[in-house]
Design an enzyme around this catalytic site. Structure first.
Site, PDB file in Angstrom:
ATOM      1  N   GLN A 179       6.316  -6.667  12.799  1.00 44.31           N
ATOM      2  CA  GLN A 179       6.377  -7.883  11.970  1.00 44.31           C
ATOM      3  C   GLN A 179       7.828  -8.346  11.803  1.00 44.31           C
ATOM      4  OE1 GLN A 179       4.329  -6.178   8.575  1.00 44.31           O
ATOM      5  NE2 GLN A 179       5.479  -4.277   8.941  1.00 44.31           N
TER       6      GLN A 179
ATOM      7  N   HIS B 173       3.008  -2.678  -8.586  1.00 44.21           N
ATOM      8  CA  HIS B 173       3.038  -1.234  -8.297  1.00 44.21           C
ATOM      9  C   HIS B 173       2.477  -0.400  -9.455  1.00 44.21           C
ATOM     10  CE1 HIS B 173       6.198  -2.532  -5.272  1.00 44.21           C
ATOM     11  NE2 HIS B 173       5.264  -1.949  -4.558  1.00 44.21           N
TER      12      HIS B 173
ATOM     13  N   ASP C  28       7.812  -0.331   1.222  1.00 45.83           N
ATOM     14  CA  ASP C  28       8.994  -0.550   0.375  1.00 45.83           C
ATOM     15  C   ASP C  28       9.255   0.641  -0.538  1.00 45.83           C
ATOM     16  OD1 ASP C  28       6.498  -2.438  -0.660  1.00 45.83           O
ATOM     17  OD2 ASP C  28       7.309  -1.077  -2.175  1.00 45.83           O
TER      18      ASP C  28
ATOM     19  N   GLU D 180       2.863   5.042   6.660  1.00 44.78           N
ATOM     20  CA  GLU D 180       3.338   3.661   6.835  1.00 44.78           C
ATOM     21  C   GLU D 180       3.564   3.424   8.329  1.00 44.78           C
ATOM     22  OE1 GLU D 180       4.299   0.630   5.194  1.00 44.78           O
ATOM     23  OE2 GLU D 180       4.670   0.217   7.326  1.00 44.78           O
TER      24      GLU D 180
ATOM     25  N   GLY E 104      -2.531   4.109   9.231  1.00 43.57           N
ATOM     26  CA  GLY E 104      -3.327   4.717   8.163  1.00 43.57           C
ATOM     27  C   GLY E 104      -4.778   4.932   8.568  1.00 43.57           C
TER      28      GLY E 104
ATOM     29  N   ASP F 241      -1.858   0.357  -0.174  1.00 41.86           N
ATOM     30  CA  ASP F 241      -0.892  -0.706  -0.513  1.00 41.86           C
ATOM     31  C   ASP F 241      -0.506  -1.396   0.796  1.00 41.86           C
ATOM     32  OD1 ASP F 241       2.571  -0.686  -1.743  1.00 41.86           O
ATOM     33  OD2 ASP F 241       1.145  -2.325  -1.376  1.00 41.86           O
TER      34      ASP F 241
ATOM     35  N   THR G  87      -0.504  -4.731   3.703  1.00 38.73           N
ATOM     36  CA  THR G  87      -0.389  -6.174   3.842  1.00 38.73           C
ATOM     37  C   THR G  87      -1.809  -6.750   3.864  1.00 38.73           C
ATOM     38  OG1 THR G  87      -0.064  -5.564   6.172  1.00 38.73           O
ATOM     39  CG2 THR G  87       1.846  -6.423   4.999  1.00 38.73           C
TER      40      THR G  87
ATOM     41  N   PRO H 108      -2.208  -5.248  11.966  1.00 37.52           N
ATOM     42  CA  PRO H 108      -2.507  -3.815  11.828  1.00 37.52           C
ATOM     43  C   PRO H 108      -3.261  -3.476  10.537  1.00 37.52           C
ATOM     44  CG  PRO H 108      -0.146  -4.235  11.530  1.00 37.52           C
ATOM     45  CD  PRO H 108      -0.742  -5.505  12.004  1.00 37.52           C
TER      46      PRO H 108
HETATM   47  N1  SAM Z   1       2.602  -5.322  -2.022  1.00 36.98           N
HETATM   48  C1  SAM Z   1       2.369  -5.897  -0.710  1.00 36.98           C
HETATM   49  C2  SAM Z   1       1.157  -6.781  -0.697  1.00 36.98           C
HETATM   50  O1  SAM Z   1       0.368  -6.748  -1.651  1.00 36.98           O
HETATM   51  O2  SAM Z   1       1.002  -7.515   0.287  1.00 36.98           O
HETATM   52  C3  SAM Z   1       2.283  -4.809   0.331  1.00 36.98           C
HETATM   53  C4  SAM Z   1       3.547  -4.042   0.411  1.00 36.98           C
HETATM   54  S1  SAM Z   1       3.839  -2.983   1.725  1.00 36.98           S
HETATM   55  C5  SAM Z   1       5.302  -3.711   2.334  1.00 36.98           C
HETATM   56  C6  SAM Z   1       2.604  -3.298   2.940  1.00 36.98           C
HETATM   57  C7  SAM Z   1       2.808  -2.333   4.100  1.00 36.98           C
HETATM   58  O3  SAM Z   1       1.583  -2.076   4.790  1.00 36.98           O
HETATM   59  C8  SAM Z   1       3.774  -2.852   5.185  1.00 36.98           C
HETATM   60  O4  SAM Z   1       4.969  -2.096   5.148  1.00 36.98           O
HETATM   61  C9  SAM Z   1       3.010  -2.675   6.499  1.00 36.98           C
HETATM   62  O5  SAM Z   1       3.842  -2.248   7.558  1.00 36.98           O
HETATM   63  C10 SAM Z   1       1.982  -1.623   6.097  1.00 36.98           C
HETATM   64  N2  SAM Z   1       0.785  -1.533   6.962  1.00 36.98           N
HETATM   65  C11 SAM Z   1       0.035  -2.551   7.441  1.00 36.98           C
HETATM   66  N3  SAM Z   1      -0.985  -2.065   8.191  1.00 36.98           N
HETATM   67  C12 SAM Z   1      -0.877  -0.699   8.174  1.00 36.98           C
HETATM   68  C13 SAM Z   1      -1.635   0.368   8.748  1.00 36.98           C
HETATM   69  N4  SAM Z   1      -2.728   0.129   9.504  1.00 36.98           N
HETATM   70  N5  SAM Z   1      -1.241   1.647   8.510  1.00 36.98           N
HETATM   71  C14 SAM Z   1      -0.143   1.901   7.736  1.00 36.98           C
HETATM   72  N6  SAM Z   1       0.624   0.934   7.168  1.00 36.98           N
HETATM   73  C15 SAM Z   1       0.256  -0.359   7.384  1.00 36.98           C
END
Ligand code: SAM
Length: 289
Positions: free
Chosen positions: A43, A74, A98, A118, A150, A168, A170, A175
């Site tokens: 991304q 959080h 994060d 992550e 995940g 938590d 995206t 993904p």
């Molecule tokens: N608070 C934010 C929201 O509500 O949109 C989310 C924060 S966090 C930055 C979201 C994280 O999910 C990202 O760092 C992303 O890389 C991760 N992510 C997305 N798909 C994933 C997967 N299949 N396995 C692990 N992490 C994943």
């Protein structure tokens, strides 16, 4: 969170980060400087210093967090399920690059191990460099950070291996899409220990009602106890939803143990808010009925 600063003088060179939130509606932050901008394997990652919300982390043009109101996200994603459970020792976090979710989990002294999975190591790197107050948990000896998907991690995890699971992620694109599907959630149920609890971010009830509807319906099928609850996150355009599934304890009973002993100070979650957050506005009740 401080008082709203007096309006800054209008400057011809005002720079704004604008999230095209919805058809005909945008959220904009006046920015002082760009701290980071880069494309990872997964991304676009941008980090801004904003005029009134502190640092703002953006992934693929979508606001992930601001320093000013991340506590509303959080703390409610983490402490409502963590206090619903009687004594969570092993916690799994999916996403959360994060570090904010991990930081909150590690406030609980009963936690012996927090495993974070992550997919994008670059998000964690950016957070370590520019958001140390969020990334503090990465260096905790109880934290195990796995760079990976995940979905496959949970698929390969042994039965009954975690007390609490927190997703938590995206939004359900790219993904993260598979993290909102029944197959993933039923694997999570298999991986939860007896009396385990799961909580996931389930999107904006205003702008993504279909996400909340879908997640709430799946959780109702998979878990003996399930509920959705809201928190206020202005940077996300208003209310944000979470959905909880429980194999035992009922979140409606409030926190299972006193908050004393929690490390550090909370800015958002309270025992009364634990219960109040479960009360939904009518338009949201209709989505999860
Ligand atoms: N608070 C934010 C929201 O509500 O949109 C989310 C924060 S966090 C930055 C979201 C994280 O999910 C990202 O760092 C992303 O890389 C991760 N992510 C997305 N798909 C994933 C997967 N299949 N396995 C692990 N992490 C994943």
């Amino acid at each position: 969170m401080g008082l709203i600063p007096a309006a800054a003088p209008k400057r011809a060179t005002d720079l704004w980060y604008t999230e095209p939130f919805d058809k005909g509606w945008r959220i904009a932050f006046r920015i002082r400087q760009t701290l980071y901008s880069g494309e990872s394997e997964y991304q676009q990652i941008d980090l801004f210093e904003s005029e009134s919300f502190g640092k703002v982390l953006v992934l693929d043009g979508m606001t992930m967090l601001t320093e000013r109101d991340e506590c509303g996200y959080h703390e409610m994603l983490v402490h409502l399920p963590m206090f619903t459970h009687a004594k969570p020792k092993r916690v799994l976090i999916i996403g959360g690059g994060d570090g904010g979710t991990l930081r909150e989990v590690l406030r609980h002294p009963c936690v012996e191990e927090a495993v974070q999975v992550e997919i994008d190591s670059e998000v964690m790197e950016v957070s370590r460099r520019f958001l140390p107050e969020l990334a503090s948990g990465f260096s905790d000896p109880r934290a195990t950070v796995v760079v990976g998907d995940g979905i496959s991690y949970v698929g390969n995890a042994p039965d009954g291996s975690f007390d609490v699971i927190l997703v938590d992620s995206t939004d359900p694109i790219g993904p993260a899409e598979g993290l909102f599907k029944k197959e993933f959630y039923s694997q999570c149920r298999r991986v939860l220990r007896e009396k385990g609890v799961i909580a996931v971010q389930s999107g904006s009830p205003l702008f993504q009602p279909e996400v909340l509807r879908q997640v709430a319906a799946i959780f109702k099928e998979l878990f003996p106890i399930s509920c959705s609850y809201l928190s206020s996150v202005p940077a996300y355009g208003g209310p944000w939803s979470f959905t909880l599934g429980s194999l035992g304890p009922d979140p409606a009973h409030g926190p299972s143990r006193p908050l004393e002993g929690l490390k550090g100070t909370l800015r958002y979650y309270t025992p009364s808010l634990h219960k109040a957050a479960l009360a939904l506005p009518r338009y949201v009740e209709e989505m999860v009925e």
